[in-house]
Design an enzyme around this catalytic site. Structure first.
Site, PDB file in Angstrom:
ATOM      1  N   LYS A 186       0.862  -1.192   0.000  1.00 53.75           N
ATOM      2  CA  LYS A 186       0.000   0.000   0.000  1.00 53.75           C
ATOM      3  C   LYS A 186       0.896   1.238   0.000  1.00 53.75           C
ATOM      4  O   LYS A 186       1.432   1.638   1.027  1.00 53.75           O
ATOM      5  CB  LYS A 186      -0.924   0.051   1.223  1.00 53.75           C
ATOM      6  CG  LYS A 186      -2.023   1.105   1.025  1.00 53.75           C
ATOM      7  CD  LYS A 186      -2.501   1.761   2.260  1.00 53.75           C
ATOM      8  CE  LYS A 186      -1.670   2.885   2.757  1.00 53.75           C
ATOM      9  NZ  LYS A 186      -1.572   4.065   1.865  1.00 53.75           N
ATOM     10  N   GLU A 265      10.295   2.067   9.902  1.00 56.78           N
ATOM     11  CA  GLU A 265      11.336   3.007   9.445  1.00 56.78           C
ATOM     12  C   GLU A 265      10.697   4.385   9.541  1.00 56.78           C
ATOM     13  O   GLU A 265       9.849   4.734   8.729  1.00 56.78           O
ATOM     14  CB  GLU A 265      11.709   2.698   7.989  1.00 56.78           C
ATOM     15  CG  GLU A 265      12.360   1.358   7.782  1.00 56.78           C
ATOM     16  CD  GLU A 265      13.796   1.333   8.277  1.00 56.78           C
ATOM     17  OE1 GLU A 265      14.466   2.370   8.221  1.00 56.78           O
ATOM     18  OE2 GLU A 265      14.235   0.269   8.737  1.00 56.78           O
ATOM     19  N   CYS A 306      14.627  11.054   4.890  1.00 55.35           N
ATOM     20  CA  CYS A 306      14.527  10.741   6.326  1.00 55.35           C
ATOM     21  C   CYS A 306      15.890  10.769   7.001  1.00 55.35           C
ATOM     22  O   CYS A 306      16.003  11.117   8.166  1.00 55.35           O
ATOM     23  CB  CYS A 306      13.853   9.402   6.516  1.00 55.35           C
ATOM     24  SG  CYS A 306      14.658   8.100   5.599  1.00 55.35           S
ATOM     25  N   GLU A 410      11.386  17.014  13.189  1.00 53.65           N
ATOM     26  CA  GLU A 410      11.720  16.782  11.789  1.00 53.65           C
ATOM     27  C   GLU A 410      10.945  17.782  10.937  1.00 53.65           C
ATOM     28  O   GLU A 410       9.726  17.866  11.039  1.00 53.65           O
ATOM     29  CB  GLU A 410      11.324  15.349  11.413  1.00 53.65           C
ATOM     30  CG  GLU A 410      11.638  14.988   9.994  1.00 53.65           C
ATOM     31  CD  GLU A 410      11.217  13.568   9.659  1.00 53.65           C
ATOM     32  OE1 GLU A 410      10.042  13.231   9.884  1.00 53.65           O
ATOM     33  OE2 GLU A 410      12.050  12.800   9.168  1.00 53.65           O
TER      34      GLU A 410
HETATM   35  P1  NAD Z   1       2.930   9.043   6.728  1.00 55.07           P
HETATM   36  O1  NAD Z   1       3.238   8.448   8.031  1.00 55.07           O
HETATM   37  O2  NAD Z   1       1.877  10.090   6.676  1.00 55.07           O
HETATM   38  O3  NAD Z   1       2.438   7.931   5.683  1.00 55.07           O
HETATM   39  C1  NAD Z   1       3.220   6.824   5.347  1.00 55.07           C
HETATM   40  C2  NAD Z   1       2.328   5.698   4.886  1.00 55.07           C
HETATM   41  O4  NAD Z   1       1.565   5.231   5.998  1.00 55.07           O
HETATM   42  C3  NAD Z   1       1.304   6.087   3.823  1.00 55.07           C
HETATM   43  O5  NAD Z   1       1.138   5.011   2.927  1.00 55.07           O
HETATM   44  C4  NAD Z   1       0.056   6.305   4.635  1.00 55.07           C
HETATM   45  O6  NAD Z   1      -1.133   6.157   3.881  1.00 55.07           O
HETATM   46  C5  NAD Z   1       0.186   5.234   5.696  1.00 55.07           C
HETATM   47  N1  NAD Z   1      -0.522   5.465   6.946  1.00 55.07           N
HETATM   48  C6  NAD Z   1      -0.795   6.645   7.553  1.00 55.07           C
HETATM   49  N2  NAD Z   1      -1.461   6.436   8.710  1.00 55.07           N
HETATM   50  C7  NAD Z   1      -1.602   5.094   8.840  1.00 55.07           C
HETATM   51  C8  NAD Z   1      -2.206   4.262   9.829  1.00 55.07           C
HETATM   52  N3  NAD Z   1      -2.809   4.759  10.914  1.00 55.07           N
HETATM   53  N4  NAD Z   1      -2.164   2.918   9.647  1.00 55.07           N
HETATM   54  C9  NAD Z   1      -1.550   2.394   8.562  1.00 55.07           C
HETATM   55  N5  NAD Z   1      -0.986   3.131   7.589  1.00 55.07           N
HETATM   56  C10 NAD Z   1      -1.005   4.477   7.732  1.00 55.07           C
HETATM   57  O7  NAD Z   1       4.324   9.547   6.154  1.00 55.07           O
HETATM   58  P2  NAD Z   1       4.611  10.430   4.892  1.00 55.07           P
HETATM   59  O8  NAD Z   1       4.186  11.823   5.210  1.00 55.07           O
HETATM   60  O9  NAD Z   1       4.055   9.759   3.674  1.00 55.07           O
HETATM   61  O10 NAD Z   1       6.216  10.336   4.808  1.00 55.07           O
HETATM   62  C11 NAD Z   1       7.081  11.172   5.479  1.00 55.07           C
HETATM   63  C12 NAD Z   1       7.623  10.514   6.728  1.00 55.07           C
HETATM   64  O11 NAD Z   1       8.263   9.285   6.405  1.00 55.07           O
HETATM   65  C13 NAD Z   1       8.706  11.336   7.406  1.00 55.07           C
HETATM   66  O12 NAD Z   1       8.500  11.365   8.795  1.00 55.07           O
HETATM   67  C14 NAD Z   1       9.997  10.590   7.103  1.00 55.07           C
HETATM   68  O13 NAD Z   1      11.032  10.769   7.998  1.00 55.07           O
HETATM   69  C15 NAD Z   1       9.519   9.192   7.080  1.00 55.07           C
HETATM   70  N6  NAD Z   1      10.456   8.358   6.334  1.00 55.07           N
HETATM   71  C16 NAD Z   1      11.256   7.473   6.996  1.00 55.07           C
HETATM   72  C17 NAD Z   1      12.180   6.692   6.306  1.00 55.07           C
HETATM   73  C18 NAD Z   1      13.057   5.705   6.991  1.00 55.07           C
HETATM   74  O14 NAD Z   1      13.639   4.860   6.323  1.00 55.07           O
HETATM   75  N7  NAD Z   1      13.215   5.761   8.279  1.00 55.07           N
HETATM   76  C19 NAD Z   1      12.261   6.814   4.928  1.00 55.07           C
HETATM   77  C20 NAD Z   1      11.452   7.739   4.285  1.00 55.07           C
HETATM   78  C21 NAD Z   1      10.531   8.496   4.998  1.00 55.07           C
END
Ligand code: NAD
Length: 503
Positions: A186, A265, A306, A410
């Site tokens: 997803k 992650e 990230c 962040e």
């Molecule tokens: P997000 O948490 O809003 O969404 C990420 C994914 O999770 C999306 O597919 C979203 O639809 C899903 N999601 C959201 N709420 C959910 C829930 N309650 N249950 C299940 N799935 C859910 O993140 P974003 O805004 O898309 O991405 C940015 C974030 O990702 C930043 O905080 C960044 O640091 C982090 N990130 C981390 C890494 C890593 O490897 N550590 C890599 C890239 C991005």
């Protein structure tokens, strides 16, 4: 059925497609989902470029059932069968790399060269890397009278964000498939189009290699509905999530009900520590290059990485000179049309993220940090014809103290914080003064001192000087940056169970 998804940039995709990739076929959303959809917006223009369907729980059930059905055969497959599929996917991505890069640029604003190299080619490299990992992996060991064997955990739900949409998918899907697991993916609602292209690559790769239909399934939908349904699904054995720390907590809570394996992650607020050269303590190796490297890291992908080191810690003796260098260096990062080549900055990927970055910049100023350069892009700094996009100038804050919001949260935009430190003890304390522990960097002429300091930083990936990214080595977070590791053999092990057979 609702309006079709439109993929204006992807000639090879059927523009009338309004379907998920489930069980080796394109399947329309099940009854009940109606024409619910997410609109995909080009952040450079603010214009809608596509729409994808929103899965209901029934769609999630169908995708999980398909992955379960494919699991026994895939779990029983040999290394060469898995290698053949992974190689075919890597080849499929490479053959269509220009198309992938164009879609990624359009859906999240990464400049063309970034989208091609750091997103598309890197994703192909990750698929390829598991051929090497599989060639060497030890699936069993003997411990006295016991035989200890490693087996795939089962059906994996992969939930991914928008910032490196294809690469972050590859890190999960390649490792899970290499382990013998089957996958339901997803992706984010904001940048899902590259995932549909990937599904078409899987369509051909599975047909060519005879991999079971249903090894890879794609649904799209809201995190709170489709993501949560996957995390809580009794038919899902492991959930691997990349995204924000808040959503990661929600995923872990939901997954706890069925006691499934959880890999997270999450976010970061990583520190780059520029050390002085011994013995006089007042000089820094190539300070100009240290600053250029720091800003290149912090501004890459418009700061939406990230692992970006967005706190730069500098010895007091060189602090003001470093601030001046940073101001000058930031001027070398123009905003530009992401469709064009070069190292310019693209827009912020989403409207919500744009608002959040600007709010953080305002808060930094309000809390007393010195805005050296940057902020919201005025009309005359926006790329021609793209004035309505989400543009933020490369931004440098000086005189940041560790307790400030911009030093703790962040920001996920092109914003770098410069903090002075008195001695190495204080530098280590500031570097580790964070709820996060994803990455870090050390700049030092002496490799032994650099390594010693790298070991003091409580984070999962530390870059020394010009160190480069290695897809065979693990990445992941300490503290609230996550649980588990991705990439290489460590990444594969996250998708395995361990069984002891004793005589
Ligand atoms: P997000 O948490 O809003 O969404 C990420 C994914 O999770 C999306 O597919 C979203 O639809 C899903 N999601 C959201 N709420 C959910 C829930 N309650 N249950 C299940 N799935 C859910 O993140 P974003 O805004 O898309 O991405 C940015 C974030 O990702 C930043 O905080 C960044 O640091 C982090 N990130 C981390 C890494 C890593 O490897 N550590 C890599 C890239 C991005």
């Amino acid at each position: 059925m609702g309006n079709p998804v439109s993929y204006p940039l992807t000639g090879q995709l059927d523009p009338d497609r309004w379907e998920f990739w489930i069980g080796g076929t394109w399947q329309a959303p099940l009854e009940g989902s109606g024409d619910a959809h997410a609109v995909v917006t080009d952040p450079a223009t603010g214009r809608a470029i596509g729409r994808v369907p929103q899965a209901t729980e029934a769609d999630v059930d169908a995708a999980v059932a398909a992955a379960r059905a494919a699991f026994p055969a895939w779990a029983a497959s040999g290394v060469s069968t898995r290698q053949a599929l992974l190689a075919a996917v890597a080849t499929g991505i490479r053959e269509r790399e220009a198309e992938f890069a164009a879609v990624i640029t359009a859906e999240m604003g990464a400049p063309r060269d970034n989208a091609l190299e750091a997103q598309t080619r890197l994703a192909a490299e990750v698929f390829d890397s598991y051929l090497t990992v599989l060639a060497d992996f030890q699936w069993q060991e003997r411990i006295a009278s016991s035989q200890v064997v490693r087996e795939p955990v089962g059906v994996v739900a992969a939930i991914t964000p928008w910032n490196y949409p294809l690469y972050l998918i590859a890190a999960k899907v390649a490792a899970a498939l290499a382990a013998g697991c089957t996958v339901v993916l997803k992706p984010s609602c904001e940048a899902p189009l590259s995932a549909f292209l990937l599904a078409t690559v899987f369509e051909r790769a599975c047909a060519e290699t005879g991999a079971p239909a249903g090894v890879f399934n794609l649904i799209t939908g809201a995190g709170s509905v489709a993501g949560a349904a996957l995390a809580g699904h009794p038919g899902v054995d492991a959930v691997s999530f990349t995204g924000s720390t808040g959503a990661g907590r929600a995923v872990a809570r939901t997954a706890a009900e069925t006691v499934k394996r959880v890999g997270l992650e999450l976010g970061g607020k990583s520190a780059r520590v520029i050390l002085t050269d011994e013995p006089d303590g007042s000089t820094v190796k190539d300070l100009d290059r240290a600053i250029a490297t720091a800003l290149a890291d912090a501004f890459y992908n418009s700061g939406q990485t990230c692992t970006a080191c967005t706190r730069v810690l500098l010895p007091e003796a060189v602090y003001e000179r470093a601030v001046a260098l940073a101001a000058e260096e930031a001027g070398r990062w123009p905003l530009g049309d992401p469709a064009g080549p070069g190292d310019h900055l693209g827009p912020i990927a989403t409207a919500a993220q744009y608002d959040s970055v600007l709010a953080h910049i305002a808060q930094g100023t309000a809390e007393g940090a010195r805005l050296v350069t940057g902020g919201e892009a005025p009309a005359d700094r926006r790329p021609e014809g793209l004035a309505s996009g989400h543009w933020v100038l490369p931004t440098v804050f000086a005189d940041v103290t560790p307790d400030m919001t911009i030093a703790q949260e962040e920001i996920f935009g092109p914003v770098v914080c410069l903090l002075p430190y008195r001695d190495e003890e204080e530098a280590a304390r500031i570097a580790n003064d964070s709820i996060y522990g994803l990455a870090g960097a050390v700049w030092c002429a002496d490799p032994l001192r650099a390594e010693h300091f790298a070991r003091r930083i409580r984070a999962g990936l530390i870059t020394v000087n010009d160190g480069t990214f290695n897809v065979l080595a693990p990445t992941g977070g300490y503290k609230q940056s996550g649980i588990g590791r991705e990439l290489g053999a460590h990444g594969l092990a996250e998708y395995l169970e361990t069984k002891t057979i004793q005589w």
